[in-house]
Design an enzyme around this catalytic site. Sequence first.
Site, PDB file in Angstrom:
ATOM      1  N   ARG A   1       0.847  -1.192   0.000  1.00  0.00           N
ATOM      2  CA  ARG A   1       0.000   0.000   0.000  1.00  0.00           C
ATOM      3  C   ARG A   1       0.886   1.246   0.000  1.00  0.00           C
ATOM      4  O   ARG A   1       2.092   1.159   0.191  1.00  0.00           O
ATOM      5  CB  ARG A   1      -0.950   0.005   1.200  1.00  0.00           C
ATOM      6  CG  ARG A   1      -0.201  -0.286   2.506  1.00  0.00           C
ATOM      7  CD  ARG A   1      -0.712   0.403   3.680  1.00  0.00           C
ATOM      8  NE  ARG A   1      -0.628   1.825   3.563  1.00  0.00           N
ATOM      9  CZ  ARG A   1       0.508   2.517   3.702  1.00  0.00           C
ATOM     10  NH1 ARG A   1       1.668   1.929   3.955  1.00  0.00           N
ATOM     11  NH2 ARG A   1       0.495   3.842   3.580  1.00  0.00           N
ATOM     12  N   GLY A   2       0.206   2.395  -0.191  1.00  0.00           N
ATOM     13  CA  GLY A   2       0.947   3.640  -0.351  1.00  0.00           C
ATOM     14  C   GLY A   2       1.062   3.894  -1.850  1.00  0.00           C
ATOM     15  O   GLY A   2       1.353   2.966  -2.615  1.00  0.00           O
ATOM     16  N   ALA A   3       0.826   5.132  -2.255  1.00  0.00           N
ATOM     17  CA  ALA A   3       0.701   5.421  -3.686  1.00  0.00           C
ATOM     18  C   ALA A   3       1.915   4.981  -4.513  1.00  0.00           C
ATOM     19  O   ALA A   3       1.770   4.200  -5.472  1.00  0.00           O
ATOM     20  CB  ALA A   3       0.405   6.911  -3.865  1.00  0.00           C
TER      21      ALA A   3
ATOM     22  N   ARG B   1      -7.631  -0.270  -7.174  1.00  0.00           N
ATOM     23  CA  ARG B   1      -7.792   0.890  -6.280  1.00  0.00           C
ATOM     24  C   ARG B   1      -7.790   2.156  -7.147  1.00  0.00           C
ATOM     25  O   ARG B   1      -6.879   2.332  -7.965  1.00  0.00           O
ATOM     26  CB  ARG B   1      -6.658   0.967  -5.233  1.00  0.00           C
ATOM     27  CG  ARG B   1      -6.601  -0.216  -4.276  1.00  0.00           C
ATOM     28  CD  ARG B   1      -5.693   0.056  -3.078  1.00  0.00           C
ATOM     29  NE  ARG B   1      -6.324   0.958  -2.116  1.00  0.00           N
ATOM     30  CZ  ARG B   1      -5.676   1.515  -1.098  1.00  0.00           C
ATOM     31  NH1 ARG B   1      -4.388   1.296  -0.923  1.00  0.00           N
ATOM     32  NH2 ARG B   1      -6.310   2.304  -0.246  1.00  0.00           N
TER      33      ARG B   1
ATOM     34  N   GLN C   1      -2.844   2.906   9.744  1.00  0.00           N
ATOM     35  CA  GLN C   1      -1.509   2.922   9.111  1.00  0.00           C
ATOM     36  C   GLN C   1      -0.504   3.715   9.953  1.00  0.00           C
ATOM     37  O   GLN C   1       0.691   3.433   9.928  1.00  0.00           O
ATOM     38  CB  GLN C   1      -1.593   3.547   7.704  1.00  0.00           C
ATOM     39  CG  GLN C   1      -2.266   2.674   6.663  1.00  0.00           C
ATOM     40  CD  GLN C   1      -3.756   2.951   6.555  1.00  0.00           C
ATOM     41  OE1 GLN C   1      -4.386   3.414   7.508  1.00  0.00           O
ATOM     42  NE2 GLN C   1      -4.333   2.668   5.401  1.00  0.00           N
TER      43      GLN C   1
ATOM     44  N   ASP D   1      -1.736  10.866  -2.535  1.00  0.00           N
ATOM     45  CA  ASP D   1      -2.103   9.798  -3.471  1.00  0.00           C
ATOM     46  C   ASP D   1      -2.356  10.314  -4.879  1.00  0.00           C
ATOM     47  O   ASP D   1      -2.203   9.583  -5.853  1.00  0.00           O
ATOM     48  CB  ASP D   1      -3.327   9.037  -2.958  1.00  0.00           C
ATOM     49  CG  ASP D   1      -2.924   8.156  -1.787  1.00  0.00           C
ATOM     50  OD1 ASP D   1      -2.840   8.685  -0.656  1.00  0.00           O
ATOM     51  OD2 ASP D   1      -2.633   6.975  -2.025  1.00  0.00           O
TER      52      ASP D   1
ATOM     53  N   ASN E   1      -5.265  12.436  -0.097  1.00  0.00           N
ATOM     54  CA  ASN E   1      -4.423  11.606   0.772  1.00  0.00           C
ATOM     55  C   ASN E   1      -5.363  10.887   1.743  1.00  0.00           C
ATOM     56  O   ASN E   1      -6.592  11.072   1.702  1.00  0.00           O
ATOM     57  CB  ASN E   1      -3.383  12.457   1.512  1.00  0.00           C
ATOM     58  CG  ASN E   1      -2.321  11.602   2.184  1.00  0.00           C
ATOM     59  OD1 ASN E   1      -1.723  10.731   1.558  1.00  0.00           O
ATOM     60  ND2 ASN E   1      -2.091  11.810   3.471  1.00  0.00           N
ATOM     61  N   LYS E   2      -4.801  10.084   2.596  1.00  0.00           N
ATOM     62  CA  LYS E   2      -5.592   9.265   3.524  1.00  0.00           C
ATOM     63  C   LYS E   2      -6.658  10.090   4.233  1.00  0.00           C
ATOM     64  O   LYS E   2      -6.401  11.227   4.647  1.00  0.00           O
ATOM     65  CB  LYS E   2      -4.627   8.625   4.536  1.00  0.00           C
ATOM     66  CG  LYS E   2      -5.242   7.746   5.591  1.00  0.00           C
ATOM     67  CD  LYS E   2      -6.149   6.669   5.038  1.00  0.00           C
ATOM     68  CE  LYS E   2      -5.479   5.812   3.988  1.00  0.00           C
ATOM     69  NZ  LYS E   2      -6.462   4.998   3.196  1.00  0.00           N
TER      70      LYS E   2
HETATM   71  O1  MRU Z   1      -4.819   3.320   1.793  1.00  0.00           O
HETATM   72  P1  MRU Z   1      -3.343   3.509   1.819  1.00  0.00           P
HETATM   73  O2  MRU Z   1      -2.704   3.002   3.062  1.00  0.00           O
HETATM   74  O3  MRU Z   1      -2.681   2.989   0.564  1.00  0.00           O
HETATM   75  O4  MRU Z   1      -3.160   5.086   1.804  1.00  0.00           O
HETATM   76  C1  MRU Z   1      -1.867   5.597   1.710  1.00  0.00           C
HETATM   77  C2  MRU Z   1      -1.786   7.049   1.917  1.00  0.00           C
HETATM   78  O5  MRU Z   1      -2.775   7.744   1.998  1.00  0.00           O
HETATM   79  C3  MRU Z   1      -0.416   7.650   1.932  1.00  0.00           C
HETATM   80  O6  MRU Z   1      -0.350   8.768   2.753  1.00  0.00           O
HETATM   81  C4  MRU Z   1      -0.081   8.072   0.495  1.00  0.00           C
HETATM   82  O7  MRU Z   1      -0.177   6.980  -0.365  1.00  0.00           O
HETATM   83  C5  MRU Z   1       1.237   8.660   0.384  1.00  0.00           C
HETATM   84  S1  MRU Z   1       2.482   7.415   0.487  1.00  0.00           S
HETATM   85  C6  MRU Z   1       3.941   8.085   0.139  1.00  0.00           C
END
Ligand code: MRU
Length: 350
Positions: free
Chosen positions: A50-52, A90, A197, A238, A248-249
């Site tokens: 996970r994470g963009a 996603r 997270q 993201d 973002n999250k």
């Molecule tokens: O749902 P997730 O855990 O994939 O969400 C991730 C985030 O929102 C991060 O903050 C974002 O991807 C930036 S990661 C460098």
Amino acid sequence: MKEKIKNIALTSDGSAVRIIDQTRLPGELVYLELREREELYEAIRALRVRGAPAIGIFAAYAVYVLSRSYGEAEFHARLDADIDYLISCRPTAVNLARQAERMRELAHGMTGRPASEITAALRAEAAAIHEEDIAMCRAIAEHGLSLLREGDTVLTHCNAGPLATSEYGTGLGPLLLAAERGMKIGAYVDETRPLLQGARLTAWELQNAGIDATLICDNMAALAMKEGRVQAVLAGCDRMAANGDAANKIGTSGAAIIAKHYGVPVYILLPSSTVDLACPTGADIPIELRSPEEIRSLWYERPMAPEGVKCWNPAFDVTDHELITAVVTEKGVIYPPYDIHLQELFGGDT
Ligand code: MRU
């Protein structure tokens, strides 16, 4: 940084993508080797990876791994179907589609060449995407650190560290770099409901790096800022729209609104692979909706909400560009007006 985390890699024979299963952290450090299309999809969907930036890198390797089994005649049809399938997993982070499309473009540009040649090129392309992310994160860490001072404490939301990217991460990059240099910069870590997270991953990464990290519930951020406990909010992204609106999250936007109220600067840190100039504003960014069970019952020994209660579970929100003090990319720090500065910096390459 004590130890660089290898969250994504190809196995040495190239037959599988090896990841840390992030759903098992912080309790267990479990590696998975994934090779089938359904398990590759599921790993993204279930947030094992996970994470963009990380899901973009993972998708690139996944495309290579899957392409190894395509016959000559069916090569492009199967590649297209698998890429469409992975992208559908996603919707919010642009990196997933962007890197998978980059793989598609490469393969299509080699139409007519032997499958083995295309596959070899796909492997090299996936590795290049990964290497680029490592370099971008390093540069972001450096630029981000230029905004902080010895003794500062920042607020983090979600996880934008090595697990979500490569090596330094984006939002956590300045902290990890500061620690390497012996600078003291601490963090208040939003636990980040509902999937935690922050608690599970950011707190783990910061602790491993020897950084002073204090975990808080998301609804404690306002008090932390009111009491002057944090000097900046650092968040990843993201997808950034052309006007600087930043998905973002879920909860990032709330933290930014509180920060504005208390005069705390908000820095959004991201690589160019997360900028989407084709999206005019945040309203054009698709927001992923996830299962109600993540709110109702996940993590609890027994459900913490009445059975059948309605839930709304958007996984991301959009922080309006007016709330963002500066955007930190591998090319440097930019300030408003973001529509102009993003275009100047990335108009040619995103
Ligand atoms: O749902 P997730 O855990 O994939 O969400 C991730 C985030 O929102 C991060 O903050 C974002 O991807 C930036 S990661 C460098």
